[in-house]
Motif scaffolding. Structure first.
Motif, short mmCIF file in Angstrom:
data_model
loop_
_atom_site.label_atom_id
_atom_site.label_comp_id
_atom_site.label_asym_id
_atom_site.label_seq_id
_atom_site.Cartn_x
_atom_site.Cartn_y
_atom_site.Cartn_z
N THR A 98 0.81 -1.08 0.28
CA THR A 98 0.16 -0.21 0.03
C THR A 98 0.92 0.91 0.11
O THR A 98 2.16 1.44 0.99
CB THR A 98 -1.07 -0.04 0.97
N ASN A 126 0.83 5.54 -0.05
CA ASN A 126 0.25 6.60 0.58
C ASN A 126 0.65 7.51 -0.60
O ASN A 126 1.52 8.02 -1.29
CB ASN A 126 0.43 7.34 1.42
N HIS A 168 -2.29 13.63 0.45
CA HIS A 168 -3.63 14.53 1.19
C HIS A 168 -4.89 14.38 -0.65
O HIS A 168 -3.95 14.63 -1.27
CB HIS A 168 -3.38 15.51 1.43
N ARG A 206 -8.62 3.31 -2.05
CA ARG A 206 -8.93 3.96 -0.97
C ARG A 206 -8.35 5.19 0.27
O ARG A 206 -7.43 5.73 -0.15
CB ARG A 206 -9.04 3.54 0.59
N VAL A 207 -9.27 5.46 0.93
CA VAL A 207 -9.39 6.91 1.19
C VAL A 207 -9.01 6.80 2.86
O VAL A 207 -10.42 5.94 3.11
CB VAL A 207 -9.90 8.09 0.50
N GLU A 208 -8.34 6.80 3.65
CA GLU A 208 -8.19 7.35 5.56
C GLU A 208 -7.58 8.19 5.48
O GLU A 208 -6.74 8.71 5.31
CB GLU A 208 -7.51 6.09 5.54
N HIS A 209 -8.40 9.19 6.34
CA HIS A 209 -8.19 9.79 6.85
C HIS A 209 -7.72 11.21 6.41
O HIS A 209 -6.45 11.81 6.67
CB HIS A 209 -7.19 9.87 8.23
N ASP A 210 -8.30 11.55 5.26
CA ASP A 210 -8.12 12.86 4.29
C ASP A 210 -6.82 12.35 3.05
O ASP A 210 -6.45 13.05 2.71
CB ASP A 210 -8.02 14.48 4.16
N GLU A 211 -6.56 11.02 3.24
CA GLU A 211 -4.87 10.79 3.00
C GLU A 211 -5.68 9.04 2.03
O GLU A 211 -6.16 8.37 1.78
CB GLU A 211 -4.25 10.06 3.91
N HIS A 261 -4.68 6.03 -0.97
CA HIS A 261 -3.65 5.13 -0.39
C HIS A 261 -3.89 4.27 -2.14
O HIS A 261 -5.21 3.89 -2.43
CB HIS A 261 -3.66 4.24 0.64
N GLU A 317 -3.41 0.26 -3.65
CA GLU A 317 -2.60 -1.23 -3.62
C GLU A 317 -1.68 -1.76 -4.17
O GLU A 317 -2.58 -1.47 -6.08
CB GLU A 317 -3.49 -2.12 -3.10
#
Length: 105
Positions: free
Chosen positions: A6, A8, A11, A95-100, A102, A104
């Motif tokens: 994964t 990053n 933002h 996917r987006v997690e906490h406005d970040e 990512h 795969e």
């Protein structure tokens, strides 16, 4: 099969709606798109057309990408080129997690 990792990509504000952005992961260009409904998609930045070409400069309409050189309609969810044309482009889970954002890979 290689390993999956994964990565990053930064933002969500780094990805403008309806505008493709090229990211390079392990030397491979990936086109990342943010649609008008704030969904994110990632595909190889290489057209499945026999003559090739970049996809990041394509036009987004809904969840479809229109190849900037050949106007092929590509489903961003599956990578499948829509009839009457034929082909497929690799898609990557994103996917987006906490406005970040990512990917795969």
């Amino acid at each position: 099969m290689g390993r999956t990792q994964t990565v990053n990509m930064g933002h969500i504000n780094n990805f403008l709606p309806q505008i493709g952005r090229v990211v390079v992961i392990e030397g491979k260009e990936v086109a990342v798109f943010r649609t008008s409904d704030d969904s994110f998609y990632a595909v190889d930045n290489s057209s499945p057309h026999p003559k090739g070409g970049p996809l990041a400069e394509g036009i987004i309409s809904g969840h479809y990408l229109y190849d900037p050189l050949y106007d092929w309609k590509i489903d961003l969810t599956t990578g499948m080129v829509q009839a009457p044309d034929q082909g497929e482009v690799a898609v990557y889970p994103i996917r987006v997690e906490h406005d970040e954002v990512h990917i795969e890979f």
